[in-house]
Design a protein around this motif. Structure first.
Motif, PDB file in Angstrom:
ATOM      1  N   ILE A 120       0.856  -1.190   0.000  1.00  0.00           N
ATOM      2  CA  ILE A 120       0.000   0.000   0.000  1.00  0.00           C
ATOM      3  C   ILE A 120       0.887   1.234   0.000  1.00  0.00           C
ATOM      4  O   ILE A 120       1.779   1.364   0.842  1.00  0.00           O
ATOM      5  N   VAL A 121       0.643   2.139  -0.946  1.00  0.00           N
ATOM      6  CA  VAL A 121       1.434   3.362  -1.040  1.00  0.00           C
ATOM      7  C   VAL A 121       0.505   4.560  -1.139  1.00  0.00           C
ATOM      8  O   VAL A 121      -0.438   4.565  -1.930  1.00  0.00           O
ATOM      9  N   ASN A 122       0.768   5.554  -0.293  1.00  0.00           N
ATOM     10  CA  ASN A 122       0.069   6.832  -0.402  1.00  0.00           C
ATOM     11  C   ASN A 122       0.776   7.638  -1.488  1.00  0.00           C
ATOM     12  O   ASN A 122       1.914   8.091  -1.296  1.00  0.00           O
ATOM     13  N   LEU A 123       0.139   7.802  -2.633  1.00  0.00           N
ATOM     14  CA  LEU A 123       0.776   8.440  -3.779  1.00  0.00           C
ATOM     15  C   LEU A 123       1.019   9.928  -3.564  1.00  0.00           C
ATOM     16  O   LEU A 123       1.900  10.510  -4.205  1.00  0.00           O
ATOM     17  N   ASN A 124       0.260  10.552  -2.681  1.00  0.00           N
ATOM     18  CA  ASN A 124       0.426  11.977  -2.417  1.00  0.00           C
ATOM     19  C   ASN A 124       1.567  12.253  -1.451  1.00  0.00           C
ATOM     20  O   ASN A 124       2.362  13.183  -1.648  1.00  0.00           O
ATOM     21  N   GLN A 125       1.652  11.456  -0.399  1.00  0.00           N
ATOM     22  CA  GLN A 125       2.686  11.668   0.605  1.00  0.00           C
ATOM     23  C   GLN A 125       3.936  10.826   0.349  1.00  0.00           C
ATOM     24  O   GLN A 125       4.959  11.002   1.007  1.00  0.00           O
ATOM     25  N   VAL A 126       3.853   9.916  -0.604  1.00  0.00           N
ATOM     26  CA  VAL A 126       4.960   9.031  -0.986  1.00  0.00           C
ATOM     27  C   VAL A 126       5.472   8.267   0.227  1.00  0.00           C
ATOM     28  O   VAL A 126       6.651   8.320   0.584  1.00  0.00           O
ATOM     29  N   ILE A 127       4.570   7.557   0.884  1.00  0.00           N
ATOM     30  CA  ILE A 127       4.921   6.674   1.988  1.00  0.00           C
ATOM     31  C   ILE A 127       4.216   5.341   1.753  1.00  0.00           C
ATOM     32  O   ILE A 127       3.198   5.283   1.063  1.00  0.00           O
ATOM     33  N   GLY A 128       4.764   4.289   2.332  1.00  0.00           N
ATOM     34  CA  GLY A 128       4.183   2.980   2.082  1.00  0.00           C
ATOM     35  C   GLY A 128       4.053   2.134   3.324  1.00  0.00           C
ATOM     36  O   GLY A 128       4.639   2.418   4.367  1.00  0.00           O
ATOM     37  N   THR A 129       3.281   1.067   3.205  1.00  0.00           N
ATOM     38  CA  THR A 129       3.121   0.086   4.269  1.00  0.00           C
ATOM     39  C   THR A 129       2.632  -1.208   3.641  1.00  0.00           C
ATOM     40  O   THR A 129       2.520  -1.308   2.420  1.00  0.00           O
ATOM     41  N   ALA A 130       2.366  -2.219   4.476  1.00  0.00           N
ATOM     42  CA  ALA A 130       1.865  -3.502   3.982  1.00  0.00           C
ATOM     43  C   ALA A 130       0.902  -4.071   5.005  1.00  0.00           C
ATOM     44  O   ALA A 130       0.944  -3.735   6.197  1.00  0.00           O
ATOM     45  N   THR A 131       0.000  -4.941   4.547  1.00  0.00           N
ATOM     46  CA  THR A 131      -0.970  -5.548   5.456  1.00  0.00           C
ATOM     47  C   THR A 131      -0.299  -6.624   6.313  1.00  0.00           C
ATOM     48  O   THR A 131       0.671  -7.256   5.897  1.00  0.00           O
ATOM     49  N   ASN A 132      -0.843  -6.840   7.515  1.00  0.00           N
ATOM     50  CA  ASN A 132      -0.318  -7.881   8.398  1.00  0.00           C
ATOM     51  C   ASN A 132      -0.952  -9.222   8.066  1.00  0.00           C
ATOM     52  O   ASN A 132      -1.645  -9.358   7.042  1.00  0.00           O
ATOM     53  N   ASN A 133      -0.737 -10.213   8.922  1.00  0.00           N
ATOM     54  CA  ASN A 133      -1.257 -11.560   8.628  1.00  0.00           C
ATOM     55  C   ASN A 133      -2.778 -11.654   8.693  1.00  0.00           C
ATOM     56  O   ASN A 133      -3.360 -12.665   8.314  1.00  0.00           O
ATOM     57  N   LYS A 134      -3.428 -10.594   9.156  1.00  0.00           N
ATOM     58  CA  LYS A 134      -4.888 -10.556   9.169  1.00  0.00           C
ATOM     59  C   LYS A 134      -5.447  -9.637   8.084  1.00  0.00           C
ATOM     60  O   LYS A 134      -6.648  -9.349   8.054  1.00  0.00           O
ATOM     61  N   GLY A 135      -4.569  -9.169   7.222  1.00  0.00           N
ATOM     62  CA  GLY A 135      -4.992  -8.291   6.136  1.00  0.00           C
ATOM     63  C   GLY A 135      -5.185  -6.843   6.547  1.00  0.00           C
ATOM     64  O   GLY A 135      -5.601  -6.021   5.729  1.00  0.00           O
ATOM     65  N   ALA A 136      -4.874  -6.525   7.794  1.00  0.00           N
ATOM     66  CA  ALA A 136      -5.116  -5.172   8.305  1.00  0.00           C
ATOM     67  C   ALA A 136      -3.933  -4.244   8.010  1.00  0.00           C
ATOM     68  O   ALA A 136      -2.784  -4.686   7.902  1.00  0.00           O
ATOM     69  N   PHE A 137      -4.234  -2.952   7.911  1.00  0.00           N
ATOM     70  CA  PHE A 137      -3.184  -1.960   7.683  1.00  0.00           C
ATOM     71  C   PHE A 137      -3.589  -0.624   8.295  1.00  0.00           C
ATOM     72  O   PHE A 137      -4.757  -0.365   8.580  1.00  0.00           O
ATOM     73  N   GLU A 138      -2.587   0.212   8.493  1.00  0.00           N
ATOM     74  CA  GLU A 138      -2.789   1.604   8.902  1.00  0.00           C
ATOM     75  C   GLU A 138      -1.734   2.441   8.201  1.00  0.00           C
ATOM     76  O   GLU A 138      -0.561   2.076   8.173  1.00  0.00           O
ATOM     77  N   ILE A 139      -2.164   3.558   7.620  1.00  0.00           N
ATOM     78  CA  ILE A 139      -1.230   4.411   6.897  1.00  0.00           C
ATOM     79  C   ILE A 139      -1.634   5.869   7.053  1.00  0.00           C
ATOM     80  O   ILE A 139      -2.825   6.188   7.089  1.00  0.00           O
ATOM     81  N   SER A 140      -0.664   6.737   7.165  1.00  0.00           N
ATOM     82  CA  SER A 140      -0.923   8.169   7.266  1.00  0.00           C
ATOM     83  C   SER A 140      -1.562   8.673   5.982  1.00  0.00           C
ATOM     84  O   SER A 140      -1.099   8.369   4.884  1.00  0.00           O
ATOM     85  N   ALA A 141      -2.655   9.439   6.142  1.00  0.00           N
ATOM     86  CA  ALA A 141      -3.376   9.936   4.962  1.00  0.00           C
ATOM     87  C   ALA A 141      -4.283  11.088   5.339  1.00  0.00           C
ATOM     88  O   ALA A 141      -4.726  11.199   6.489  1.00  0.00           O
ATOM     89  N   LYS A 142      -4.551  11.935   4.363  1.00  0.00           N
ATOM     90  CA  LYS A 142      -5.484  13.046   4.525  1.00  0.00           C
ATOM     91  C   LYS A 142      -6.605  12.896   3.504  1.00  0.00           C
ATOM     92  O   LYS A 142      -6.522  12.085   2.583  1.00  0.00           O
ATOM     93  N   VAL A 143      -7.632  13.691   3.671  1.00  0.00           N
ATOM     94  CA  VAL A 143      -8.750  13.671   2.727  1.00  0.00           C
ATOM     95  C   VAL A 143      -8.239  13.963   1.315  1.00  0.00           C
ATOM     96  O   VAL A 143      -7.428  14.873   1.109  1.00  0.00           O
ATOM     97  N   ASN A 144      -8.706  13.173   0.365  1.00  0.00           N
ATOM     98  CA  ASN A 144      -8.366  13.271  -1.054  1.00  0.00           C
ATOM     99  C   ASN A 144      -7.007  12.680  -1.417  1.00  0.00           C
ATOM    100  O   ASN A 144      -6.614  12.710  -2.598  1.00  0.00           O
ATOM    101  N   ASP A 145      -6.276  12.149  -0.432  1.00  0.00           N
ATOM    102  CA  ASP A 145      -5.074  11.388  -0.775  1.00  0.00           C
ATOM    103  C   ASP A 145      -5.497  10.123  -1.527  1.00  0.00           C
ATOM    104  O   ASP A 145      -6.591   9.595  -1.306  1.00  0.00           O
ATOM    105  N   THR A 146      -4.624   9.645  -2.399  1.00  0.00           N
ATOM    106  CA  THR A 146      -4.906   8.423  -3.151  1.00  0.00           C
ATOM    107  C   THR A 146      -3.988   7.299  -2.690  1.00  0.00           C
ATOM    108  O   THR A 146      -2.765   7.463  -2.667  1.00  0.00           O
TER     109      THR A 146
END
Length: 254
Positions: free
Chosen positions: A43-69
């Motif tokens: 998972i990559v926030n294209l606006n802030q250019v940061i990334g993450t990945a889901t855990n073994n339960k498929g869950a994720f958390e990533i920094s984002a603002k309204v209208n970020d993609t």
């Protein structure tokens, strides 16, 4: 009283702005058919250019603002882009469904070598895999990457003094996308992601270019066809970044 009211309003506005700036979204990525969670989805926030990945339960958390993609990609599944909304930030977690792709193997053509038994004759039949020099990129192993015979600097100089050159057009018309290179190189999640990929998908999305143009950029930076075909996405990223930094320096002195 009026002064206190203004201070109170300023505090509220500031708090809301800070909250929006520091906001993050939660979610779970699942298989659209089986509804099973998917682990290690990129998972990559294209606006802030940061990334993450889901855990073994498929869950994720990533920094984002309204209208970020957010861009979701996973091997064997169709990549998607999801826009962050006020409702998502307000009400919490969301389910993101990925659809599985039908994979097909490409045809492999084998060419028979007719050997004579004489080494000096037979060795000439073996195709040349690589006859390129190596080009070192800062921050990566000192063994370097394979490149062409001319230096990257000489190629970039050509792009600056020739307005019609492809590099000049690409770097000059996409300054915002090219500025993302630095952010991409600084984010460990994105670097780790790119180091394990060879499909160029994430690079084309982040830099807003198609695959043909991406390959052409690397080629115009004087990297070999063999390098373009075999390098992982992180190596391609650093090759473009190195070339772009040279371009900026030389263009500044134009």
């Amino acid at each position: 009283m009026k002064k206190h009211l203004l201070l109170f309003i300023f505090f509220i506005v500031t708090s809301v702005a800070i909250a929006q700036e520091a906001a993050s979204v939660l979610g779970v990525v699942i298989n659209s058919e089986s509804k099973e969670p998917l682990e290690n989805v990129n998972i990559v926030n294209l606006n802030q250019v940061i990334g993450t990945a889901t855990n073994n339960k498929g869950a994720f958390e990533i920094s984002a603002k309204v209208n970020d993609t957010l861009h979701f990609s996973y091997l064997g599944f169709k990549s998607i882009k999801v826009r962050v909304t006020n409702d998502w930030l307000k009400f919490g977690s969301a389910n993101i469904e990925l659809t599985e792709l039908a994979l097909a193997l490409e045809e492999v053509v084998l060419t028979e070598l007719k050997l004579t038994g004489y080494l000096e004759v037979d060795i000439k039949q073996v195709p040349v895999i690589n006859d390129n020099y190596q080009y070192a990129i800062s921050g990566l192993p000192s063994t370097g990457y394979e490149a062409g015979k001319k230096s990257t600097i000489s190629k970039v100089i050509g792009s600056i003094f020739n307005p019609a050159d492809f590099l000049h057009r690409m770097f000059g018309k996409k300054p915002n996308e090219m500025r993302k290179l630095k952010k991409m190189k600084q984010d460990d999640e994105i670097r780790n992601l790119l180091a394990s990929r060879f499909d160029r998908e994430m690079l084309t999305v982040l830099l807003n270019v198609d695959r043909v143009d991406l390959d052409e950029i690397v080629s115009q930076c004087n990297y070999s066809k063999n390098f373009i075909q075999t390098a992982n996405d992180l190596q391609i990223l650093d090759a473009i970044s190195e070339c772009y930094e040279e371009y900026k320096v030389l263009n500044r002195n134009k």
